[in-house]
Design a protein around this motif. Structure first.
Motif, short mmCIF file in Angstrom:
data_model
loop_
_atom_site.label_atom_id
_atom_site.label_comp_id
_atom_site.label_asym_id
_atom_site.label_seq_id
_atom_site.Cartn_x
_atom_site.Cartn_y
_atom_site.Cartn_z
N UNK A 129 0.83 -1.22 0.00
CA UNK A 129 0.00 0.00 0.00
C UNK A 129 0.86 1.27 0.00
N UNK A 130 2.13 1.11 -0.33
CA UNK A 130 3.08 2.22 -0.23
C UNK A 130 2.75 3.36 -1.19
N UNK A 131 3.17 4.54 -0.83
CA UNK A 131 3.21 5.75 -1.65
C UNK A 131 1.87 6.47 -1.81
N UNK A 132 0.79 5.91 -1.27
CA UNK A 132 -0.48 6.63 -1.41
C UNK A 132 -1.43 6.44 -0.24
N UNK A 133 -1.05 5.70 0.78
CA UNK A 133 -1.95 5.49 1.91
C UNK A 133 -1.63 6.44 3.06
N UNK A 202 -0.96 7.27 -8.89
CA UNK A 202 -1.18 8.13 -10.05
C UNK A 202 -0.04 7.95 -11.05
N UNK A 203 -0.41 7.74 -12.29
CA UNK A 203 0.59 7.59 -13.34
C UNK A 203 1.09 6.18 -13.55
N UNK A 204 0.66 5.24 -12.73
CA UNK A 204 1.14 3.86 -12.87
C UNK A 204 0.59 3.22 -14.13
N UNK A 205 -0.67 3.49 -14.45
CA UNK A 205 -1.29 2.89 -15.62
C UNK A 205 -1.82 3.98 -16.54
N UNK A 206 -1.58 3.81 -17.83
CA UNK A 206 -2.03 4.78 -18.81
C UNK A 206 -3.48 4.59 -19.19
N UNK A 207 -4.06 5.54 -19.91
CA UNK A 207 -5.49 5.48 -20.28
C UNK A 207 -5.82 4.32 -21.20
N UNK A 398 -4.41 13.91 -4.09
CA UNK A 398 -3.58 13.82 -5.29
C UNK A 398 -2.37 14.74 -5.20
N UNK A 399 -2.55 15.92 -4.63
CA UNK A 399 -1.44 16.85 -4.47
C UNK A 399 -0.40 16.30 -3.51
#
Length: 423
Positions: A129-133, A202-207, A398-399
């Protein structure tokens, strides 16, 4: 003379428990280094904070109620340091007065050995869960995981209790020597529940479904962490023999150490070759996860295979972990360190391999045991994560994610010399 031999055996077995427990405790440093090496520099302080704090939470919650839930006994064992083998911690070891092959050791040493296993299970969640929890949401979950969720499934397995009073896993032929399922798969199940609610970075997977690699900040630290885990695993598996004070047990311990090392080596080699064949390069992160995968696989049964079989089992884990990491990425399940694959998928593999060399285990019992552990831990964790998400939230803004959770959660940078400050 017989009394002196009894005291000697008691002292040796107690000391062995304590030394192995200290080795397992050192695995906390391994997880901290591995995870801090595989995340971006702007998230390093926070993940180090999580690893130190979760260890403290695990030790406290298991003391307060977790141990009692898992093995029965009294709650709030504040006098745990004062009890001996006949104390309130439960009926551990032999009560005979002679020098026997039974495990005879201090109840307090047993608690110490058990509590570091709880912390290991919780450490697995940290990397996934690193980097965003949010830090405090994670620590609140740790309270429930180490104080209740893990002890309940531990009671049904190592504790010997019936699963909700319905059936007994031991009677079905379930065996998990040192915790491929009970510790590692359980930690991965809790992590998977959190990751599904949390979502990817954010940014891990593209559209269009493309997968974007997010490199870690410090691969030397990640390699160091893997070696620390490799070393700590000797206590993890070796201590699970439960004694050392006679010839048969000493031989068993030596075999467990040998097989643990062999499986790690097999996993590392297989993952390195698999990555080379698939990516055309020697991928260090896959190599590291391959070693861990081999260790997880052999944890379910390190005492009965030959060293060659242990190496092959480790190689199976090392190969599987590469494919599992790729598959989870394709499913958009973002696990920055590969914990769900290395500990969960390979933990299941370890359980399923046990009957190959252990005639007391059955494939049916292993499947039912694995399903019981996963369903309970995943469902209970999903409930706790969901409540935390609805009440305090589990994800940073997100910020804050863009700036790094070191600043928003801890107020300091791990590598401040690399940060350009405004004049």
């Amino acid at each position: 003379m017989e009394s002196n031999l009894f005291q000697l055996q008691y002292a040796i077995d107690t000391f062995y428990f304590l030394v192995c427990g200290a080795l397992v405790m050192w695995m906390a440093a391994g997880f901290a280094m591995l995870e801090s090496g595989l995340v971006r520099g702007k998230n390093t302080t926070e993940i180090l904070t999580k690893n130190v704090a979760l260890f403290a939470v695990a030790c406290t919650m298991y003391l307060v109620c977790g141990y009692a839930i898992m093995y029965g006994g009294n709650l709030f064992l504040g006098d745990i340091a004062l009890v001996d083998v006949d104390g309130v911690l439960g009926n551990f070891g032999s009560r005979d007065g002679g020098f026997t092959g039974d495990a005879i050791y201090s109840g307090a040493s047993d608690f110490f050995f058990q509590v570091v296993f709880v912390a290991t299970a919780m450490s697995i969640v940290s990397g996934a869960v690193a980097e965003r929890m949010k830090l405090w949401a994670f620590l609140l979950f740790a309270v429930f995981m180490t104080g209740f969720i893990y002890p309940m499934e531990g009671a049904w397995t190592w504790g010997g209790a019936d699963v909700f009073g319905l059936f007994n896993l031991g009677d079905l032929g379930f065996s998990d020597f040192a915790g491929s399922g009970i510790v590692h798969m359980a930690g991965a199940a809790a992590a998977l529940a959190g990751v599904l609610l949390l979502g990817p970075r954010k940014g891990k997977y593209g559209p269009n479904g493309e997968i974007r690699a997010i490199p870690g900040a410090n691969l030397p630290l990640a390699a160091l962490g893997t070696f620390i885990l490799w070393m700590g695993w000797f206590g993890f598996n070796g201590g699970s023999v439960l004694k050392l004070g006679d010839i048969a047990s000493a031989n068993a311990v030596a075999m467990v150490f040998l097989n643990t090392n062999a499986a790690a080596a097999g996993g590392a080699i297989a993952a390195l070759i698999t990555a080379r064949l698939m990516f055309g390069k020697a991928d260090l992160t896959m190599l590291l996860n391959g070693a861990i995968a081999g260790l997880v696989v052999i944890t379910a049964e390190p005492s009965t295979p030959s060293a060659l079989i242990a190496t092959l089992w480790g190689a199976l884990g090392g190969t599987l972990v590469v494919f599992s990491i790729i598959t989870l990425d394709k499913l958009r399940i973002d696990d920055p360190v590969g914990a769900i694959s290395a500990h969960g998928v390979c933990g299941l593999l370890g359980l399923l391999l046990v009957p190959v060399t252990n005639g007391d285990a059955s494939l049916g019992g292993q499947l039912i045991g694995a399903l019981t552990i996963f369903v309970w831990v995943f469902a209970a964790s999903l409930l706790v994560w969901s409540i935390l998400k609805l009440t305090m939230g589990i994800r940073v803004t997100e910020e804050e994610e863009y700036e790094g959770v070191d600043i928003s959660e801890c107020g300091m940078e791990a590598y401040p010399e690399f940060v350009t400050s405004k004049p």
